[in-house]
Write a protein that holds these residues in place. Structure first.
Motif, PDB file in Angstrom:
ATOM      1  N   MET A   1      65.265 167.016 100.294  1.00 26.09           N
ATOM      2  CA  MET A   1      64.598 166.525  98.870  1.00 26.09           C
ATOM      3  C   MET A   1      65.545 167.966  98.158  1.00 26.09           C
ATOM      4  O   MET A   1      64.567 167.960  97.613  1.00 26.09           O
ATOM      5  CB  MET A   1      63.305 165.856  99.190  1.00 26.09           C
ATOM      6  CG  MET A   1      62.867 164.859  99.998  1.00 26.09           C
ATOM      7  SD  MET A   1      63.063 163.798  99.636  1.00 26.09           S
ATOM      8  CE  MET A   1      62.244 162.653 100.943  1.00 26.09           C
ATOM      9  N   PRO A   2      66.559 167.328  98.054  1.00 29.51           N
ATOM     10  CA  PRO A   2      67.402 168.591  97.040  1.00 29.51           C
ATOM     11  C   PRO A   2      66.655 168.597  95.775  1.00 29.51           C
ATOM     12  O   PRO A   2      66.193 167.242  95.734  1.00 29.51           O
ATOM     13  CB  PRO A   2      68.867 168.878  96.990  1.00 29.51           C
ATOM     14  CG  PRO A   2      68.740 166.962  97.969  1.00 29.51           C
ATOM     15  CD  PRO A   2      67.859 166.282  98.216  1.00 29.51           C
ATOM     16  N   PRO A   3      67.118 169.265  94.534  1.00 32.64           N
ATOM     17  CA  PRO A   3      67.183 168.971  93.400  1.00 32.64           C
ATOM     18  C   PRO A   3      67.884 167.849  93.087  1.00 32.64           C
ATOM     19  O   PRO A   3      67.195 166.667  92.239  1.00 32.64           O
ATOM     20  CB  PRO A   3      67.511 169.928  92.638  1.00 32.64           C
ATOM     21  CG  PRO A   3      67.238 171.498  93.632  1.00 32.64           C
ATOM     22  CD  PRO A   3      67.535 170.726  94.915  1.00 32.64           C
ATOM     23  N   ALA A   4      68.826 167.105  93.347  1.00 33.28           N
ATOM     24  CA  ALA A   4      69.527 166.128  92.458  1.00 33.28           C
ATOM     25  C   ALA A   4      68.180 164.548  93.253  1.00 33.28           C
ATOM     26  O   ALA A   4      68.048 164.399  92.141  1.00 33.28           O
ATOM     27  CB  ALA A   4      70.495 165.665  93.676  1.00 33.28           C
ATOM     28  N   GLN A   5      67.716 164.753  94.369  1.00 29.47           N
ATOM     29  CA  GLN A   5      67.177 163.639  94.705  1.00 29.47           C
ATOM     30  C   GLN A   5      65.697 164.021  93.960  1.00 29.47           C
ATOM     31  O   GLN A   5      64.916 162.724  93.570  1.00 29.47           O
ATOM     32  CB  GLN A   5      66.835 164.089  96.040  1.00 29.47           C
ATOM     33  CG  GLN A   5      65.853 162.686  97.117  1.00 29.47           C
ATOM     34  CD  GLN A   5      66.360 161.672  96.834  1.00 29.47           C
ATOM     35  OE1 GLN A   5      67.968 161.231  96.720  1.00 29.47           O
ATOM     36  NE2 GLN A   5      65.725 159.869  97.000  1.00 29.47           N
ATOM     37  N   ARG A   6      65.322 164.940  93.716  1.00 27.41           N
ATOM     38  CA  ARG A   6      63.992 165.280  92.690  1.00 27.41           C
ATOM     39  C   ARG A   6      64.068 164.387  90.852  1.00 27.41           C
ATOM     40  O   ARG A   6      63.243 163.886  90.991  1.00 27.41           O
ATOM     41  CB  ARG A   6      63.388 166.570  92.923  1.00 27.41           C
ATOM     42  CG  ARG A   6      62.819 166.969  93.700  1.00 27.41           C
ATOM     43  CD  ARG A   6      62.972 168.568  93.656  1.00 27.41           C
ATOM     44  NE  ARG A   6      62.674 169.853  94.412  1.00 27.41           N
ATOM     45  CZ  ARG A   6      63.843 170.556  94.781  1.00 27.41           C
ATOM     46  NH1 ARG A   6      63.067 171.126  92.849  1.00 27.41           N
ATOM     47  NH2 ARG A   6      63.848 171.886  95.658  1.00 27.41           N
ATOM     48  N   ALA A   7      65.435 165.153  91.065  1.00 28.60           N
ATOM     49  CA  ALA A   7      65.677 164.792  89.499  1.00 28.60           C
ATOM     50  C   ALA A   7      66.102 162.472  89.645  1.00 28.60           C
ATOM     51  O   ALA A   7      65.486 162.162  88.520  1.00 28.60           O
ATOM     52  CB  ALA A   7      66.932 165.187  89.474  1.00 28.60           C
ATOM     53  N   ALA A   8      66.731 162.028  90.256  1.00 31.63           N
ATOM     54  CA  ALA A   8      66.518 160.798  90.381  1.00 31.63           C
ATOM     55  C   ALA A   8      64.946 160.353  90.783  1.00 31.63           C
ATOM     56  O   ALA A   8      64.914 158.688  90.146  1.00 31.63           O
ATOM     57  CB  ALA A   8      67.266 160.773  91.501  1.00 31.63           C
ATOM     58  N   PHE A   9      64.142 161.046  91.368  1.00 31.81           N
ATOM     59  CA  PHE A   9      62.819 159.632  91.339  1.00 31.81           C
ATOM     60  C   PHE A   9      61.997 160.533  90.841  1.00 31.81           C
ATOM     61  O   PHE A   9      62.195 159.665  89.943  1.00 31.81           O
ATOM     62  CB  PHE A   9      61.837 160.460  92.660  1.00 31.81           C
ATOM     63  CG  PHE A   9      60.589 160.245  92.777  1.00 31.81           C
ATOM     64  CD1 PHE A   9      60.570 159.453  93.471  1.00 31.81           C
ATOM     65  CD2 PHE A   9      60.152 161.634  92.030  1.00 31.81           C
ATOM     66  CE1 PHE A   9      59.812 159.094  93.726  1.00 31.81           C
ATOM     67  CE2 PHE A   9      58.404 160.876  92.402  1.00 31.81           C
ATOM     68  CZ  PHE A   9      58.065 159.895  93.198  1.00 31.81           C
ATOM     69  N   THR A  10      62.457 161.251  90.075  1.00 34.68           N
ATOM     70  CA  THR A  10      60.958 161.789  88.937  1.00 34.68           C
ATOM     71  C   THR A  10      62.130 160.806  87.138  1.00 34.68           C
ATOM     72  O   THR A  10      61.383 160.160  86.851  1.00 34.68           O
ATOM     73  CB  THR A  10      61.410 162.825  87.843  1.00 34.68           C
ATOM     74  OG1 THR A  10      62.583 163.616  87.984  1.00 34.68           O
ATOM     75  CG2 THR A  10      60.395 163.824  88.864  1.00 34.68           C
ATOM     76  N   ALA A  11      63.813 160.456  87.619  1.00 34.04           N
ATOM     77  CA  ALA A  11      63.715 159.271  85.986  1.00 34.04           C
ATOM     78  C   ALA A  11      63.262 158.251  86.141  1.00 34.04           C
ATOM     79  O   ALA A  11      63.446 158.024  85.525  1.00 34.04           O
ATOM     80  CB  ALA A  11      65.977 159.410  86.400  1.00 34.04           C
ATOM     81  N   GLU A  12      63.648 157.630  87.858  1.00 36.13           N
ATOM     82  CA  GLU A  12      62.151 156.748  87.866  1.00 36.13           C
ATOM     83  C   GLU A  12      61.384 156.455  87.471  1.00 36.13           C
ATOM     84  O   GLU A  12      61.257 155.678  86.772  1.00 36.13           O
ATOM     85  CB  GLU A  12      62.905 156.361  89.362  1.00 36.13           C
ATOM     86  CG  GLU A  12      62.390 155.109  89.887  1.00 36.13           C
ATOM     87  CD  GLU A  12      62.065 154.511  91.375  1.00 36.13           C
ATOM     88  OE1 GLU A  12      62.280 153.466  91.954  1.00 36.13           O
ATOM     89  OE2 GLU A  12      62.499 155.441  92.009  1.00 36.13           O
ATOM     90  N   MET A  13      60.864 157.155  88.137  1.00 35.34           N
ATOM     91  CA  MET A  13      59.325 156.927  87.439  1.00 35.34           C
ATOM     92  C   MET A  13      59.298 156.925  85.932  1.00 35.34           C
ATOM     93  O   MET A  13      58.388 156.497  85.454  1.00 35.34           O
ATOM     94  CB  MET A  13      58.405 158.085  88.133  1.00 35.34           C
ATOM     95  CG  MET A  13      58.475 158.150  89.883  1.00 35.34           C
ATOM     96  SD  MET A  13      57.817 156.415  90.237  1.00 35.34           S
ATOM     97  CE  MET A  13      58.596 155.757  90.811  1.00 35.34           C
ATOM     98  N   GLN A  14      59.920 158.227  85.260  1.00 41.25           N
ATOM     99  CA  GLN A  14      59.380 158.145  83.990  1.00 41.25           C
ATOM    100  C   GLN A  14      60.129 157.219  82.930  1.00 41.25           C
ATOM    101  O   GLN A  14      59.461 156.708  82.428  1.00 41.25           O
ATOM    102  CB  GLN A  14      60.348 159.640  83.369  1.00 41.25           C
ATOM    103  CG  GLN A  14      60.727 159.371  81.862  1.00 41.25           C
ATOM    104  CD  GLN A  14      59.140 160.289  81.792  1.00 41.25           C
ATOM    105  OE1 GLN A  14      57.953 160.248  82.017  1.00 41.25           O
ATOM    106  NE2 GLN A  14      58.925 159.749  80.548  1.00 41.25           N
ATOM    107  N   ALA A  15      61.241 156.845  84.084  1.00 41.46           N
ATOM    108  CA  ALA A  15      61.957 155.026  82.725  1.00 41.46           C
ATOM    109  C   ALA A  15      61.266 153.959  82.806  1.00 41.46           C
ATOM    110  O   ALA A  15      60.902 152.484  82.326  1.00 41.46           O
ATOM    111  CB  ALA A  15      63.493 154.764  83.917  1.00 41.46           C
ATOM    112  N   ALA A  16      60.327 153.854  84.042  1.00 42.07           N
ATOM    113  CA  ALA A  16      59.339 153.095  84.349  1.00 42.07           C
ATOM    114  C   ALA A  16      58.079 152.909  83.639  1.00 42.07           C
ATOM    115  O   ALA A  16      57.317 151.663  83.981  1.00 42.07           O
ATOM    116  CB  ALA A  16      58.810 152.747  85.977  1.00 42.07           C
TER     117      ALA A  16
END
Length: 241
Positions: free
Chosen positions: A171-186
């Motif tokens: 779960m590297p930084p890029a994966q963290r960023a993708a997850f948080t972007a998904e949550m924030q956009a939703a």
């Protein structure tokens, strides 16, 4: 210390007979209920003890099964089973729905007051239940920063808490960023806690078999993550006598 009652429960899911572990708090009344998902290796004493710990706090808790009663100690066998599962939201949701049905059917459980927590693959299952629009009061995950199909996070109806180790190579930084972007956009009410110096599965005590690279126990952060999950439940799913 209250008296906790436990038993195993069998139920069908993913073309297998699953064996979950149910822990009930003392008393006779209905209580809020928590679904607990295990790491990719499968249901172990770690999740069973967590179910018991939640029952001590007054929750009905079901630690669910991933592999039809098996614990996959061989990393290659575990990955061969889990990678296709993680790539198939429908299968993950099927496993989650089957376990949730068992939990909500328990007479001591309040079916309208449930939460889902999980670790690794089990945490991904909890997130997919949220993306499927299931009525949950909270979702808490460790090592499970999975992203879903576009737009489906908007169906999550509860706060989401996620924990991850800063040195987790899965779960590297890029994966963290993708997850948080998904949550924030939703528009999800989300939180992410990064535990400094921790690897993948940092919450899981050492095992007596070969572990995949990048996995390691961090006892202090394991305790902190557990306290964070309990705090999430206390906030979103309080036990009311």
């Amino acid at each position: 210390m209250t008296t906790v009652t436990t038993r195993t429960v069998e139920y069908p899911a993913d073309n297998l007979t699953m064996t979950g572990y149910l822990a009930l708090p003392a008393g006779a009344g209905r209580r809020p209920a928590v679904l607990i998902g295990p790491e990719g290796m499968g249901l172990s004493d770690v999740e069973r003890r967590r179910a018991e710990a939640l029952a001590e706090l007054g929750y009905v808790a079901l630690a669910f099964d991933l592999h039809g009663g098996r614990y996959l100690a061989d990393p290659e066998e575990m990955l061969a089973r889990c990678m296709p599962l993680l790539a198939d939201p429908g299968r993950m949701r099927g496993i989650g729905h089957a376990a949730l049905k068992v939990l909500r059917a328990e007479p001591r459980a309040d079916p309208g007051r449930t939460a889902a927590i999980g670790y690794g693959t089990g945490g991904a299952v909890a997130l997919e239940l949220g993306r499927d629009g299931v009525d949950l009061r909270a979702i808490g995950t460790v090592n499970a920063l999975t992203t879903g199909r576009p737009g489906e996070a908007a169906r999550i109806r509860c706060p989401v808490w996620a924990g991850v180790g800063s040195e987790d190579p899965i779960m590297p930084p890029a994966q963290r960023a993708a997850f948080t972007a998904e949550m924030q956009a939703a528009g999800v009410d989300w939180r992410l806690v990064v535990y400094g110096g921790a690897l993948h599965a940092f919450h899981h005590p050492p095992v007596d078999h070969t572990a995949p690279p990048g996995v390691g126990y961090h006892p202090r952060h394991a305790q902190r993550a557990w306290r964070d999950i309990v705090a999430l439940l206390v906030e979103c799913l309080p036990v009311m006598d």
